[in-house]
Each structure stands twice: as C-alpha cells, then as structure tokens.
Design an enzyme around this catalytic site. Structure first.
Site, PDB file in Angstrom:
ATOM      1  N   LYS A 545      29.425  45.729  51.530  1.00 51.16           N
ATOM      2  CA  LYS A 545      30.697  45.264  50.984  1.00 51.16           C
ATOM      3  C   LYS A 545      30.387  44.454  49.738  1.00 51.16           C
ATOM      4  O   LYS A 545      29.219  44.188  49.455  1.00 51.16           O
ATOM      5  CB  LYS A 545      31.438  44.409  52.011  1.00 51.16           C
ATOM      6  N   ARG A 546      31.424  44.048  48.974  1.00 49.82           N
ATOM      7  CA  ARG A 546      31.168  43.185  47.830  1.00 49.82           C
ATOM      8  C   ARG A 546      30.468  41.905  48.277  1.00 49.82           C
ATOM      9  O   ARG A 546      30.624  41.474  49.411  1.00 49.82           O
ATOM     10  CB  ARG A 546      32.498  42.823  47.148  1.00 49.82           C
ATOM     11  N   THR A 653      38.071  47.298  55.283  1.00 47.24           N
ATOM     12  CA  THR A 653      38.275  48.709  55.579  1.00 47.24           C
ATOM     13  C   THR A 653      36.933  49.366  55.898  1.00 47.24           C
ATOM     14  O   THR A 653      36.897  50.380  56.588  1.00 47.24           O
ATOM     15  CB  THR A 653      38.947  49.437  54.389  1.00 47.24           C
TER      16      THR A 653
HETATM   17  C1  26V Z   1      41.486  39.867  41.870  1.00 42.63           C
HETATM   18  C2  26V Z   1      41.050  39.920  40.578  1.00 42.63           C
HETATM   19  C3  26V Z   1      41.116  38.720  39.797  1.00 42.63           C
HETATM   20  C4  26V Z   1      40.989  38.968  38.316  1.00 42.63           C
HETATM   21  C5  26V Z   1      39.884  39.890  38.000  1.00 42.63           C
HETATM   22  C6  26V Z   1      40.047  41.218  38.667  1.00 42.63           C
HETATM   23  C7  26V Z   1      40.524  41.105  40.051  1.00 42.63           C
HETATM   24  C8  26V Z   1      40.482  42.205  40.856  1.00 42.63           C
HETATM   25  C9  26V Z   1      40.912  42.131  42.156  1.00 42.63           C
HETATM   26  C10 26V Z   1      41.412  40.961  42.669  1.00 42.63           C
HETATM   27  C11 26V Z   1      41.922  40.868  44.049  1.00 42.63           C
HETATM   28  C12 26V Z   1      41.074  41.515  45.007  1.00 42.63           C
HETATM   29  C13 26V Z   1      41.727  41.547  46.322  1.00 42.63           C
HETATM   30  C14 26V Z   1      41.022  42.487  47.244  1.00 42.63           C
HETATM   31  O1  26V Z   1      40.229  43.296  46.847  1.00 42.63           O
HETATM   32  N1  26V Z   1      41.356  42.397  48.486  1.00 42.63           N
HETATM   33  C15 26V Z   1      40.786  43.256  49.496  1.00 42.63           C
HETATM   34  O2  26V Z   1      41.740  44.265  49.761  1.00 42.63           O
HETATM   35  C16 26V Z   1      41.303  45.153  50.756  1.00 42.63           C
HETATM   36  C17 26V Z   1      42.360  46.213  50.876  1.00 42.63           C
HETATM   37  O3  26V Z   1      43.533  45.674  51.369  1.00 42.63           O
HETATM   38  C18 26V Z   1      41.088  44.410  52.050  1.00 42.63           C
HETATM   39  O4  26V Z   1      40.608  45.307  53.008  1.00 42.63           O
HETATM   40  C19 26V Z   1      40.081  43.284  51.863  1.00 42.63           C
HETATM   41  O5  26V Z   1      39.983  42.524  53.029  1.00 42.63           O
HETATM   42  C20 26V Z   1      40.530  42.411  50.717  1.00 42.63           C
HETATM   43  O6  26V Z   1      39.525  41.450  50.406  1.00 42.63           O
END
Ligand code: 26V
Length: 810
Positions: A545-546, A653
């Site tokens: 994962k990340r 996921t």
């Molecule tokens: C935030 C930002 C901030 C600015 C720069 C680019 C960027 C890109 C993405 C995000 C929000 C990321 C949120 C995310 O990836 N959430 C993940 O979503 C998955 C699908 O619902 C979920 O399974 C993960 O638990 C959740 O961390």
C-alpha cells in the site's frame, strides 16, 4: 450475447493494422508494433460496441452518471479487455498463428498509472463494474502526460523517475479534436445590465487553455456496454505567433504556450497533503470546466433544455478534488442559460453527490481565497454567494453556536473549504466503509448531519474482483469453477457456496498447491528483481500500500526486529519461517515515509544476511508498487497486513484483493477490516489493537506515554533500544524521536508502541495457526467464500439504486 470472432479473422485484422500503421508485416514487425496492432484490433471491436450502445443510450434517453475524479488507475488494459469480451482465446490463437505469444505481448503493456493509490484504483474498479452492469457511466479526468512516478530504491533511498506511459499506452486513447473545449483562467469581472434589466457578470481579459478529449473505452465483464473514460489534455491556443517571432520575442510566446500545456503534464504524487498550489488548482478547474461544458452541451443537444438536467445526469464527486463542478455548473446555468440562482441551485443539488475518502485533516482540501479569486474570479463570486447564503441559514439553525457555524462554513479565515462546499451542495454524502461513514456523519460533518440526517449514507468500497481472482489467479479461479460452477464470475455472492467445502481436505490440498505455485512465481520475481532467495514454504506475509505513518509499516518493522532479537537471544528458537514482503511508494517530499523505506532496506540487509537467522526471516521490499505488480503479489499472499491506527484508514481495498485470494487478514478494527471481520467471524481473522473508542478515550485523557511503555514492556524497550543502536550503520533518530519524544509535542501520534504488544500477540497467533495446515487452509477457503460482498458490482449497484438512480441500458 457478445459477438465472437474466429482467430483467422483476428489474424487478418492484425496484418491489416501492421500494414496500415507501420508499413510492415507479421514477419518483420517489432514486438512493439505487434503489441500496438493487437491493441488496435481490440479497440476497433470495442469501438463498434460503444457506437451501438451509445445510440441505444441516446434513443432510450437513459440517465447517465459522470464520475469525476482527479485520478484513475486502470493499470494494464489489454488482458482485461480481452477477458471481458471473451476474446482471450481467439487472440491467443491468432497470435500463435503468426508465431507470437499472447502472454508475452500483454506483458509489454505499461500501466496507465493516472492515480496515487486506493482512490484512483477504486474509480477504475467502479468504471469496470458500471460497464459490467450494462449501465451508462463515464469517467472524467486529466490525461496526465506523466502518471505516478516510477520508484527506484538505491541503498535504501527512494528516487522518483518519470512515468512516460503514453509512449506505449496511447494505443487506448481516441483523440476527439472536434470536441475540444475552451477553459478560461484569470481575467476580471464586469457588471452590466442586460436588455431585460438584469444584472449580468461578464468575464473579460482571461487566458484561454484548450482541453482536448482523449477517450479511453471501458469494457465490463461479459457486457456489450462499452463506456468512456474521458481524459482531457491541455493545449495552448497559441500556435506560433509570427508577429512576436518577427519582433524577436519567440521565446516569450513559446513560454506562454508551455505554461498552458503544463496543466496536464503530471499527476501530483502526494495523496495526503494539500499545499494549495496554483498548478493543482488550475488542474482541477481545467478538467472540471471542460467536463461540465461537454456534458451540458451533450444534454442540450439531446433535450434542448436544462430543466430536466437532474433527471438525466448524475454528477459524482470523488473526494473533494472535483468540487469546482458545483460552482461551475451554477455559472453555466446562470451566465450561459439565464437561470436564476434558486433554480440553478435546485438543479445542482439534485444532480451532485459526494464521496469522502479520508478524515486525515492534512488531506482535506482548502484553498487560499486570494489565490482562488485571482485565478477563478467568477467561481469565487459564486462560492462567496453560496457561503453568504449558508451563513444566513446557519444563523437560524445554530444561533448560539458560533464555533460550530465557523466549523461548517464554506469560507472561513481566508480559506475555501472544499469538503464543506461538497456537503452543502450535494444531495447525498457517503463514506467508504461503515466505520468511516459513521465517523464522517458523527464527527467530521456532525453539524450538517444534524440538519440533514437523510443526506448521509454509506457505500462500502468494492473491487473489480475478476481482475485479481479470475485474471491474476487463473488456477484458483479454475478450482472454484470446478467446485461451484462459473456463476461467481458474474455474481460474486456465489462464492459463498464454497462454504460447502470447509471440511474437504481434498479441496484444502488443491488450495495449498495453487498457493504454493503462486508463491514460487513471486519468489522467482523476487530473485530476479531483488536478488533475494526466499523460501516458498515460509509464510508470505504481505503489506502492500502507499507509505504513510498512519498505515504503520513501522509497526510491522518493529515486530520483525522483535523476532530477530528472539533469534539472537536463542538461535535455536523454533520460529515459523516468514517472508515479509513490502511494497510502497512514498510521496516525494514525505521525509518520514522515506525514512521508513530506508529502515526496511537496512533491516533487510542485516537480517537477510545473518547466518544465525539462517533464512528463517526474510524481508523483501519490492520496488515500484503498481496495479500490475499487485496482480502478481495478491495471489501469492498468505497474511494480509491491515494494521492502520483505528479510525484512520477510510476503507482499504487491498484488504479485499488479498482476502479473495485466500490471504488471512491480520489487522485492526479499521475501515473495511471491520466488515471483513464481521463476514468471516472471529475464527478466520487476526484482529488486534486499539479500537476507535480506545484511541478517542486515550486522547481525551491525555494518558498515553510511550516513554512509560518503554519502561514497563520489555519487548517494546528491546526494539527501541535496538533501533537506537543503529541498523546496518545507519541511524534513524527521527523515527526514534517521533516514537518516544514526538514532534509538535505529540509522541507517537499513531500509537505504534501503544499497539505493539497486541500486534506481537496477534502475530504469534497467526504463526501458530499456520502450523495447523487444515486449520489454515480452512481459514483461507472461508476468506475466499466470504469475499463476495466486497465486489465493485455490489458497490456500484448500491450507488445506482440509492445515489445516482440509474438503471442498465436494456
Ligand atoms: C489528497 C490529495 C491532497 C493533495 C495532493 C493530491 C491528493 C490526492 C489524494 C488525496 C486524498 C487521498 C484519499 C485517499 O486516497 N483515500 C483512500 O481512498 C480509498 C478508496 O476509498 C480507501 O480505500 C483508503 O482507505 C483511503 O485512504
């Protein structure tokens, strides 16, 4: 019924494509040319289906959903499309007839990596499921020239290399120049009174960027409905300015051109930290403006009015990144079609829905108001008005609670808060697991849900399970077919019928053999890429994962240190051999994440090469985690590490992909783990650690002291001491400080040490269970059997029924 084609027919088309595109033939073509020709042939078949179905969609006037997302992570498409259309065998034979190998050709495909992780992959899983369900639904995003960076690890240091995916990946894109849209930035607003005595705002002196659509066709399993993922590419309207050229200002004109085209150059590789960067803001408006223009145009062409817009169009906002769709639709309705505010607002609210994907405060998007106003003056004036009206309403609802009103405000303290705007304007808001949906309803958006409880709902995430089960693990898929028939490929709930075999040792043996072969396959890859020999008889324990502190890869590493210390204390200890497999990209500027990668690397150097360990523990860090790599890892995994601090992982996921491949979850009560736990029961999962309520209580009481833990728990003390002495000559003082004394006055904010003891015990339970082969295989089988609810088909059906109100085309 999907049309099938003879291999001879496909071979003829291949020859035509080779001649037409490269002036070559099967005998002289390069592998790259063959690959491209194969994709073109398949793409033509998909295009035909697309045409038929979009004519049907138009004539039936079905409602359609537009899924807006800054990220999509389709990964490789060739095999997936061939599988979905039942054309794998035909292509395999056609290629064999010209002396080519289908598997070799599919392996050449680069991943389309237009996303960071879970959020982007989810978007792609949903497009797959929407098509499989026969519904009309389209993705809208940006055609990044460079997707998520390629990760290299040298001496434990991550470096980022550009991902030039278009070089080979553009075979799937159909450029529709004639549907190019204009997007306007900057400039100023002027007020004029029109002929009807209405005050109008005119946007002047703006800069124009062109948005060129590059459509990727999306297939779904066993479905003749093909949809589109529309990716917008930025282009400057400036060609070459001969006047500037003549004046010797050539460079200046080229610079302007470059600044416009930079918008779609690269995907932002952070996924948990907003920085309020101008380029990011421009990316968002760029793809939103182009998308809204194109879908309003399409709607007008079909219906001649926007009055029925919300009956025919659902707009879904995937996290807050596409929030600008809200003010942009308002702008179009009012400025271009003459709607009054209230009418426009009603339509928008009936059209838009929003999914939240994170509660991490640093990931909640906020824009500096001054920057927003300067870049998007018209949108700013609309958002200001939304904010003004909201504050009037809030004064009535919460007259005595200024703090809450401030919390809920769309604009506060010189910042635009995109999540609040989404909740204010959407008809439905959901989280991605039942735990997470509860948190956003009762905490993050509590003020909103008290007024509009009906707005809030949950749709637990789901995965395109056929990719990870049927395509990535064909042997397991065949075993399942032989046990319960092929029905599970269309209805994942049928996997439940595997529960008839929970006492069948013959099935256990076959499961184990398949897992073993998948482990060997992964072991070969590890040998080739990491030059590490791993034992396929050891437990394959996987955390992929990340890289984020909240996901706690560090907890995993500390436990490995603990095992290592045990061996050093008692070299003869009877330890269950383990291979710990990690894969994770860290955001380029995320220092702590990179330190954790470095720690994993140096720990591996020490442990993998210690003769006293004698191969009983191996650590492998696989470079460049991606969709295609996950397809190799998931089938080989036995323990699925899902160990985030409770309350932080919205869903996860990867947990679902691992489960459906028979891995057993070792995890906290977080995100979708809670629902996995409920599905498989206490017996078939290893749950440990603090729960959300515990974390909240401890935080409230202020009673957490990692320092005290070090004094009272010998194992905690031991791993901390180990770290402080350096690993492979490297010191990790920042990690140590974060754990023990803390930064920003908060020690160990993710309770790594607080959960250490519980994690160590859960690991011991897992190792003991693994020794009992029947028990383990039964657990594995039950995990597969109960994975059906985590299918994207189910999730998309819930969105369709409860949020989008769309139905299959026929
Ligand atoms: C935030 C930002 C901030 C600015 C720069 C680019 C960027 C890109 C993405 C995000 C929000 C990321 C949120 C995310 O990836 N959430 C993940 O979503 C998955 C699908 O619902 C979920 O399974 C993960 O638990 C959740 O961390």
């Amino acid at each position: 019924m999907l049309q099938q084609y003879e291999p001879t027919q496909i071979a003829r088309w291949l020859e035509e494509k080779l001649l037409e595109n490269f002036g070559t033939d099967p005998q002289t073509a390069t592998p790259k040319q063959i690959y491209k020709a194969v994709c073109y042939v398949l793409r033509d078949i998909m295009s035909e289906l697309w045409l038929v179905n979009h004519n049907i969609a138009d004539s039936h006037r079905n409602k359609q959903v537009y899924y807006l997302s800054m990220e999509f992570l389709p990964g490789p498409s060739l095999k997936n499309n061939a599988f979905n259309l039942h054309l794998e065998d035909a292509f395999r034979q056609a290629l064999a007839s010209i002396g080519q190998d289908f598997a070799r050709i599919t392996a050449m495909e680069p991943d389309a990596g237009l996303g960071n992780g879970g959020l982007g992959r989810l978007a792609s899983c949903y497009l797959d499921a929407i098509a499989a369900k026969g519904m009309a639904g389209h993705g809208m995003s940006i055609c990044y020239e460079y997707g998520i960076f390629r990760q290299k690890i040298e001496d434990g240091e991550q470096t980022e290399l550009p991902d030039e995916w278009l070089n080979m990946g553009d075979v799937w894109l159909i450029t529709k120049e004639d549907q190019t849209e204009e997007v306007h930035f900057g400039g100023k607003l002027e007020e004029i009174w029109d002929a009807n005595g209405r005050l109008r705002l005119i946007h002047k002196d703006y800069t124009t960027v062109l948005a060129v659509p590059r459509d990727m066709l999306i297939t779904g399993y066993d479905s003749d409905v093909v949809n589109t993922l529309r990716l917008w590419q930025a282009k400057s309207p400036i060609t070459i300015d001969m006047k500037l050229f003549a004046e010797g200002k050539y460079l200046q004109s080229m610079e302007e051109k470059h600044m416009a085209e930079v918008i779609s150059k690269i995907l932002y590789p952070e996924d948990a930290h907003t920085e309020g960067k101008l380029l990011r803001m421009k990316q968002q408006y760029f793809f939103i403006a182009a998308s809204m223009k194109s879908l309003v145009k399409r709607h007008m062409m079909k219906y001649g009015t926007l009055d029925n817009f919300s009956d025919k169009v659902a707009v879904h906002i995937n996290d807050t990144h596409p929030t600008m769709a809200i003010p942009e639709l308002m702008r179009i309705f009012m400025d271009e079609y003459g709607y009054e505010w209230d009418q426009a607002w009603d339509i928008v609210r009936q059209t838009v829905s929003y999914t939240n994907h994170t509660v991490m405060p640093e990931a909640l998007e906020k824009w500096p108001e001054s920057l927003f106003k300067e870049t998007l003056p018209r949108l700013h004036s609309i958002v200001s008005e939304i904010n003004r009206r909201q504050s009037v309403d809030l004064m009535k609802t919460y007259p005595d609670n200024e703090a809450l009103r401030r919390d809920m405000a769309v604009i506060n303290n010189g910042e635009l808060r995109m999540a609040n705007l989404c909740v204010e304007a959407s008809h439905t808001v959901n989280g991605v697991s039942s735990l997470h949906s509860g948190i956003i309803r009762d905490q993050l958006f509590a003020g909103f849900s008290a007024i509009h409880p009906e707005k809030f709902t949950n749709v637990t995430n789901g995965i395109a399970y056929r990719r990870w089960l049927c395509q990535a693990n064909p042997e397991l898929s065949e075993l399942i077919v032989s046990l319960i028939g092929p029905g599970f490929k269309k209805d994942a709930m049928e996997l439940e019928r595997l529960m008839a075999f929970t006492e069948d040792r013959g099935v256990f043996t076959r499961l184990e053999q398949i897992k073993r072969r998948n482990k060997e396959r992964l072991a070969d890859y590890i040998k080739e890429h990491n030059n590490i020999m791993v034992d396929p008889d050891s437990i394959f324990d996987v955390q992929v994962k990340r890289l984020h502190e909240y996901k706690r890869q560090l907890l995993n590493l500390l436990h490995i240190i603990h095992l290592y210390a045990e061996i050093k204390r008692d070299p003869g200890a009877d330890i269950q051999p383990r291979t710990f497999i990690f894969a994770a990209k860290a955001a380029a500027g995320y220092y702590m994440a990179k330190q954790i990668i470095k720690l994993a690397y140096h720990l591996a150097q020490v442990i993998n090469n210690d003769s006293q360990v004698n191969g009983r523990i191996k650590i492998v860090f696989l470079e460049n985690y991606s969709v295609s790599l996950s397809e190799l890892i998931m089938p080989a995994a036995e323990i699925s590490e899902q160990i985030s601090l409770a309350g932080k992982e919205a869903s996860g996921t990867g947990n679902m992909k691992l489960m459906i491949n028979g891995a057993v979850t070792l995890g906290t009560e977080d995100g979708a783990n809670v629902e996995i736990h409920r599905a498989v029961g206490d017996e078939n999962i290893f749950i440990f650690g603090l729960r959300v309520e515990d974390v909240e209580r401890i935080r409230r009481e202020g009673s957490y002291s990692p320092f005290r833990l070090c004094q009272t728990d010998g194992d905690v003390n031991e791993v901390v001491q180990f770290l402080s002495q350096g690993v492979n000559g490297q010191y990790f003082s920042n990690i140590l400080n974060a754990l023990t004394t803390g930064y920003n006055g908060c020690a160990d904010p993710y309770f790594v040490l607080g959960d250490f003891g519980a994690y160590r015990d859960a690991q011991a339970r897992a190792a003991a269970a693994y020794r009992d082969r029947d028990r383990w295989n039964r657990m594995s089988l039950i995990n597969i059997a109960k994975a059906g609810i985590f299918s994207a088909d189910r999730a998309v059906q819930e969105y369709a029924d409860r949020i989008w109100h769309i139905e299959p085309l026929k």
